[in-house]
Design a protein around this motif. Structure first.
Motif, PDB file in Angstrom:
ATOM      1  N   UNK A  20       0.738  -1.281  -0.007  1.00 18.95           N
ATOM      2  CA  UNK A  20       0.044   0.060   0.013  1.00 18.95           C
ATOM      3  C   UNK A  20       0.846   1.489  -0.028  1.00 18.95           C
ATOM      4  N   UNK A  21       2.109   1.290  -0.270  1.00 19.78           N
ATOM      5  CA  UNK A  21       2.908   2.271   0.177  1.00 19.78           C
ATOM      6  C   UNK A  21       3.175   3.144  -1.388  1.00 19.78           C
ATOM      7  N   UNK A  22       3.857   4.370  -1.547  1.00 19.53           N
ATOM      8  CA  UNK A  22       4.031   4.726  -2.569  1.00 19.53           C
ATOM      9  C   UNK A  22       5.496   5.081  -2.834  1.00 19.53           C
ATOM     10  N   UNK A  23       5.871   5.164  -4.214  1.00 21.91           N
ATOM     11  CA  UNK A  23       7.096   4.883  -4.638  1.00 21.91           C
ATOM     12  C   UNK A  23       7.451   6.217  -5.842  1.00 21.91           C
ATOM     13  N   UNK A  24       8.485   6.479  -5.630  1.00 22.61           N
ATOM     14  CA  UNK A  24       9.281   7.730  -6.677  1.00 22.61           C
ATOM     15  C   UNK A  24      10.316   6.797  -7.424  1.00 22.61           C
ATOM     16  N   UNK A  25      10.196   6.545  -8.761  1.00 21.13           N
ATOM     17  CA  UNK A  25      10.957   5.811  -9.387  1.00 21.13           C
ATOM     18  C   UNK A  25      11.415   6.515 -10.956  1.00 21.13           C
ATOM     19  N   UNK A  26      12.360   6.037 -11.449  1.00 16.64           N
ATOM     20  CA  UNK A  26      12.866   6.762 -12.650  1.00 16.64           C
ATOM     21  C   UNK A  26      12.421   6.122 -13.755  1.00 16.64           C
ATOM     22  N   UNK A  29      11.846   9.392 -19.200  1.00 21.63           N
ATOM     23  CA  UNK A  29      11.213  10.686 -19.409  1.00 21.63           C
ATOM     24  C   UNK A  29      10.938  11.525 -18.337  1.00 21.63           C
ATOM     25  N   UNK A  30      11.520  10.883 -16.999  1.00 21.28           N
ATOM     26  CA  UNK A  30      11.432  11.708 -15.932  1.00 21.28           C
ATOM     27  C   UNK A  30      10.863  10.776 -14.766  1.00 21.28           C
ATOM     28  N   UNK A  31      11.275  11.245 -13.597  1.00 24.55           N
ATOM     29  CA  UNK A  31      10.818  10.415 -12.358  1.00 24.55           C
ATOM     30  C   UNK A  31       9.185  10.700 -12.113  1.00 24.55           C
ATOM     31  N   UNK A  32       8.830   9.562 -11.760  1.00 22.57           N
ATOM     32  CA  UNK A  32       7.353   9.289 -11.554  1.00 22.57           C
ATOM     33  C   UNK A  32       6.818   8.878 -10.262  1.00 22.57           C
ATOM     34  N   UNK A  33       5.617   9.394  -9.765  1.00 26.41           N
ATOM     35  CA  UNK A  33       5.467   8.929  -8.445  1.00 26.41           C
ATOM     36  C   UNK A  33       4.127   8.066  -8.548  1.00 26.41           C
ATOM     37  N   UNK A  34       3.974   6.910  -7.810  1.00 29.80           N
ATOM     38  CA  UNK A  34       3.128   5.657  -8.310  1.00 29.80           C
ATOM     39  C   UNK A  34       2.722   4.899  -7.109  1.00 29.80           C
ATOM     40  N   UNK A  35       1.604   4.365  -7.390  1.00 33.47           N
ATOM     41  CA  UNK A  35       0.974   3.513  -6.141  1.00 33.47           C
ATOM     42  C   UNK A  35      -0.084   2.428  -6.895  1.00 33.47           C
ATOM     43  N   UNK A  36      -0.546   1.478  -6.247  1.00 31.55           N
ATOM     44  CA  UNK A  36      -1.266   0.497  -6.528  1.00 31.55           C
ATOM     45  C   UNK A  36      -2.638   0.345  -6.032  1.00 31.55           C
ATOM     46  N   UNK A  37      -3.061   1.333  -4.738  1.00 31.39           N
ATOM     47  CA  UNK A  37      -4.233   1.316  -4.380  1.00 31.39           C
ATOM     48  C   UNK A  37      -4.765   2.707  -4.426  1.00 31.39           C
ATOM     49  N   UNK A  38      -6.104   2.660  -4.213  1.00 29.78           N
ATOM     50  CA  UNK A  38      -6.808   3.902  -4.385  1.00 29.78           C
ATOM     51  C   UNK A  38      -6.525   5.018  -3.392  1.00 29.78           C
TER      52      UNK A  38
END
Length: 256
Positions: A20-26, A29-38
């Motif tokens: 349920x965490x949040x990640x910042x990944x490369x 085209x740039x760093x992205x912030x992402x997750x898998x739950x609402x």
């Protein structure tokens, strides 16, 4: 410092996302912030101070695109040529298979903030790390959504050191691969809409000059000229209609 272990880094991120965490990944085209739950996606959305017209984007891959998107043979050829032959990152907006297990795992409220008139946006060919991470999520049919790791209106971030503190503060894991590949363009990915019979540019971004030339030369498709960063800093040629669920999310936050 040695060569990064992309697969091991992707596995670490995958475990955080599954919890349920949040990640910042490369991505190239740039760093992205992402997750898998609402709930995590809503937290990202509010922290970024996005407008209700801003959809979640799919953190995708060529494999996901091939299984989930529905495109014509000509459109498939264009996407294959750009992403596979020319190794260009491209945001693909296209009709999709609603019955696919990954799509069925998206809750209705999140899907409303992801779907654009019966189409989904997936970033295809965004580099080794994104491909490694999405191979893990896709194997379990887990939808991975997110957007650029920035506050709205501050531009794409190509170094972790440039990412807004507000986003770093809500993130559970950050993968720092230094300056990213397509920093020279100063914009995120080019977004192309394949939901109609041909191709439409939604956002001018990385490698757009090559994309525009290729589509004209090989398929006689005319895409609009890039007016330049001074006239169109972030490259958006069209804004979408607001999403009610996102507007509902914003309104209490603004009044609190």
């Amino acid at each position: 410092m040695a060569r990064p272990d992309v697969k091991a880094d992707a596995q670490r991120v995958f475990e955080v996302l599954k919890a349920g965490g949040i990640a910042i990944c490369p991505a190239d085209v740039g760093y992205a912030v992402m997750a898998t739950n609402a709930k995590s996606l809503e937290k990202i959305f509010l922290t970024k101070q996005r407008g209700a017209h801003k959809r979640h984007a799919g953190i995708g891959s060529y494999a996901i695109h091939k299984e989930v998107h529905i495109v014509s043979p000509m459109q498939r050829e264009i996407i294959d040529h750009l992403s596979q032959d020319l190794d260009i990152p491209v945001g693909v907006i296209a009709r999709y298979d609603h019955s696919h297990p990954m799509v069925r795992n998206i809750d209705p409220v999140t899907l409303e903030a992801f779907d654009v008139n019966g189409s989904l946006s997936l970033l295809v060919n965004a580099g080794a790390f994104q491909d490694a991470l999405t191979s893990l999520t896709f194997a379990e049919n887990i939808p991975l959504l997110g957007s650029s790791a920035n506050l709205s209106g501050t531009g794409t971030k190509y170094r972790v050191d440039d990412i807004n503190k507000e986003l770093l503060d809500i993130t559970d894991i950050v993968i720092d691969y230094g300056l990213l590949k397509w920093w020279v363009h100063g914009r995120s990915s080019t977004l192309l809409d394949f939901s109609g019979p041909s191709v439409e540019t939604i956002r001018i971004g990385a490698c757009y000059d090559v994309i525009k030339d290729v589509l004209k030369r090989r398929w006689n498709i005319d895409l609009p000229a890039d007016p330049g960063m001074e006239s169109l800093r972030f490259g958006h040629l069209r804004n979408l209609e607001p999403v009610q669920s996102l507007q509902n999310l914003i309104t209490p936050a603004q009044s609190s």
